[in-house]
Design a protein around this motif. Structure first.
Motif, PDB file in Angstrom:
ATOM      1  N   TYR A 266       0.815  -1.215   0.000  1.00 20.51           N
ATOM      2  CA  TYR A 266       0.000   0.000   0.000  1.00 20.51           C
ATOM      3  C   TYR A 266       0.848   1.265   0.000  1.00 20.51           C
TER       4      TYR A 266
ATOM      5  N   SER B  49      -6.821  -1.706  -2.311  1.00 23.29           N
ATOM      6  CA  SER B  49      -7.929  -2.611  -2.024  1.00 23.29           C
ATOM      7  C   SER B  49      -7.748  -3.932  -2.774  1.00 23.29           C
TER       8      SER B  49
ATOM      9  N   ILE C 224     -10.002   9.233   8.153  1.00 24.89           N
ATOM     10  CA  ILE C 224      -9.927   8.682   6.800  1.00 24.89           C
ATOM     11  C   ILE C 224      -9.234   9.647   5.866  1.00 24.89           C
TER      12      ILE C 224
ATOM     13  N   LEU D  11      -1.501   7.899   2.089  1.00 24.13           N
ATOM     14  CA  LEU D  11      -1.347   7.043   0.916  1.00 24.13           C
ATOM     15  C   LEU D  11      -0.887   7.850  -0.294  1.00 24.13           C
TER      16      LEU D  11
ATOM     17  N   THR E 284     -10.102  -2.100   4.188  1.00 26.37           N
ATOM     18  CA  THR E 284      -8.682  -1.939   3.846  1.00 26.37           C
ATOM     19  C   THR E 284      -8.131  -0.637   4.408  1.00 26.37           C
ATOM     20  N   LEU E 285      -8.870   0.455   4.225  1.00 24.36           N
ATOM     21  CA  LEU E 285      -8.406   1.748   4.735  1.00 24.36           C
ATOM     22  C   LEU E 285      -8.326   1.737   6.257  1.00 24.36           C
TER      23      LEU E 285
ATOM     24  N   THR F  19      -5.580   9.339   6.470  1.00 21.96           N
ATOM     25  CA  THR F  19      -5.084   8.091   5.884  1.00 21.96           C
ATOM     26  C   THR F  19      -4.917   8.234   4.378  1.00 21.96           C
ATOM     27  N   LEU F  20      -5.893   8.858   3.717  1.00 24.93           N
ATOM     28  CA  LEU F  20      -5.789   9.073   2.276  1.00 24.93           C
ATOM     29  C   LEU F  20      -4.613   9.975   1.933  1.00 24.93           C
TER      30      LEU F  20
ATOM     31  N   THR G 121      -4.984   2.392   8.436  1.00 29.52           N
ATOM     32  CA  THR G 121      -4.998   3.374   9.534  1.00 29.52           C
ATOM     33  C   THR G 121      -4.420   2.759  10.804  1.00 29.52           C
TER      34      THR G 121
ATOM     35  N   ILE H  36      -6.738   3.985  -4.068  1.00 28.67           N
ATOM     36  CA  ILE H  36      -7.697   3.200  -3.285  1.00 28.67           C
ATOM     37  C   ILE H  36      -7.982   1.858  -3.955  1.00 28.67           C
TER      38      ILE H  36
ATOM     39  N   THR I 158     -13.042  -1.731   0.452  1.00 30.03           N
ATOM     40  CA  THR I 158     -12.264  -0.485   0.533  1.00 30.03           C
ATOM     41  C   THR I 158     -12.264   0.055   1.956  1.00 30.03           C
ATOM     42  N   GLN I 159     -13.436   0.082   2.577  1.00 35.49           N
ATOM     43  CA  GLN I 159     -13.538   0.595   3.946  1.00 35.49           C
ATOM     44  C   GLN I 159     -12.662  -0.215   4.909  1.00 35.49           C
TER      45      GLN I 159
END
Length: 429
Positions: free
Chosen positions: A121, A297, A415, A422, A362-363, A418-419, A367, A293, A359-360
């Motif tokens: 990731y 994912s 979130i 990434l 994974t994020l 976290t984004l 985190t 994302i 996706t949720q």
């Protein structure tokens, strides 16, 4: 009470329970009080029969089911907290021992939020690609603004041409018979707009004011009215009047009419370029984020419980139903119009729902793996964004915010952080 914990798979656990006999007996007593009025036993007024008499008459297990239902919620909740279990579905129960005066023994199997096996990731070799805004892009946007500001002026001395606004009467005939929805008087039609059946507008071009003409066209094969789909028809058309489009000159006066800040053409061009560059940056950032994302994912391995997917489908359908309500539509009417059942509708959303859940999860796993936690300032930044929409100060927004909403804003800030992490680490090392 004693409980045991066993992990059956990455998304399912088993809890074992041994409940003291006194607690179960107390549940039986409460079940008796709750249900005694239902029993009508000879020699006793309704609701006055002693527990022992009812048990002798109907059997010793007469109150077991209700007693279990009474004591189970608190017992189950305590076990979930003790073993940090977060269920995503209703538990499956298996009773091993249930008897008055003895320990109650049972097990529960329940699907939980699954383990996430993260793949790569970071350092994915993904870069943000921003499209360059050219002079042609700027002029095309300005031309669209001129087109929106154009006006139509009546003309009487020529034939109809493309871009004219034609006022027409028409009657459509299928096999010589008028068909429903095929007749209108004084209809305004911009020639070349594609608003009518292919071929219709092209045949109006060249007509003179007052002229009547038969126009032959064929409805598309996929036309919504089955009785007309793919059928050749004749429209009897009369051209009543014409108006031609007059585009405003690209000068300082036009600029002052359409812009709140620019006063000259050069300033307007600069404003448009900045707007287009901002839009290009936003598009590039959205595409960049979406690619990241999707990649992280896809790289993750998760055994997603069916219940989580079904819940996500429920949420998506509720959102859809709410949007339709604002438009004055009902889900029942939509299903009837589209020829679908609710189950078919759910299936159309299934893959999208599964992707969202993955996706949720994974994020959330990223985190946790990176120990990402928003600061108070970062949470306040999210609050300020919502406060501005409501035209409030941050302090006013916090004061009026319902209790419990702060957790939501913390999740949003988490979130987003976290984004950002990434995106900051998307390029190759």
């Amino acid at each position: 009470m004693a409980t045991t914990y066993e992990k059956l798979s990455s998304n399912k656990v088993k809890l074992g329970f041994v409940v003291e006999s006194e607690k179960f007996d107390e549940g039986i007593r409460k079940a008796y009080i709750k249900n005694v009025k239902r029993f009508n036993i000879s020699g006793f007024r309704r609701g006055k029969a002693p527990m022992k008499i009812i048990e002798n008459y109907y059997g010793p297990g007469v109150f077991y089911e209700d007693a279990f239902d009474i004591i189970f919620p608190d017992i189950y909740r305590a076990a979930l907290e003790e073993h940090d279990v977060k269920p995503v579905d209703r538990p499956e129960l298996e009773v091993e021992q249930i008897e008055k005066g003895k320990e109650l023994k049972f097990t529960v199997e329940v699907f939980v939020r699954p383990d996430v096996e993260l793949g790569e990731y970071k350092h994915l070799g993904i870069e943000k690609k921003v499209e360059e805004v050219t002079d042609d892009d700027v002029m095309a946007d300005i031309e669209r603004a001129r087109d929106r500001a154009a006006r139509y002026i009546e003309v009487t001395d020529r034939e109809a041409k493309l871009d004219d606004q034609a006022n027409i009467d028409y009657q459509g005939l299928l096999d010589g018979t008028p068909f429903e929805g095929g007749t209108a008087q004084g209809h305004e039609l911009v020639l070349g707009s594609g608003a009518f059946i292919p071929g219709f507008e092209d045949q109006v071009v060249g007509m003179k004011i007052g002229e009547e003409k038969d126009i032959n066209v064929t409805f598309p094969e996929n036309y919504h009215a089955e009785e007309l789909a793919g059928k050749p028809v004749v429209f009897k058309v009369k051209l009543n009047s014409l108006r031609e489009k007059e585009m405003p000159a690209l000068d300082d006066e036009f600029v002052k009419d359409v812009s709140e800040t620019a006063n000259t053409v050069d300033e307007y061009k600069k404003e448009i370029r900045e707007k287009l560059e901002k839009q290009a940056e936003e598009r590039a950032d959205a595409a960049f984020e979406s690619e990241i994302i999707e990649t992280v994912s896809d790289n993750a391995k998760i055994d997603i419980p069916k219940a989580m997917v079904e819940e996500q489908i429920d949420n998506m359908l509720r959102d859809m139903e709410l949007r339709m309500m604002y438009q004055g539509l009902r889900m029942e009417d939509f299903l009837k119009y589209s020829g679908q059942t609710m189950e078919q509708m759910r299936e159309t959303y299934r893959q999208q729902a599964e992707d969202r859940v993955k996706t949720q999860l994974t994020l959330e796993a990223i985190t946790k793996a990176e120990g990402i936690e928003p600061t108070d300032e970062e949470i306040d930044k999210e609050l300020e964004r919502f406060a501005e929409q409501g035209k409030k100060t941050l302090e006013e927004f916090k004061k009026d915010m319902p209790e419990g909403d702060m957790e939501y804003f913390k999740e949003v800030a988490t979130i987003n952080k976290t984004l950002k992490f990434l995106k900051d680490n998307a390029a190759k090392e």
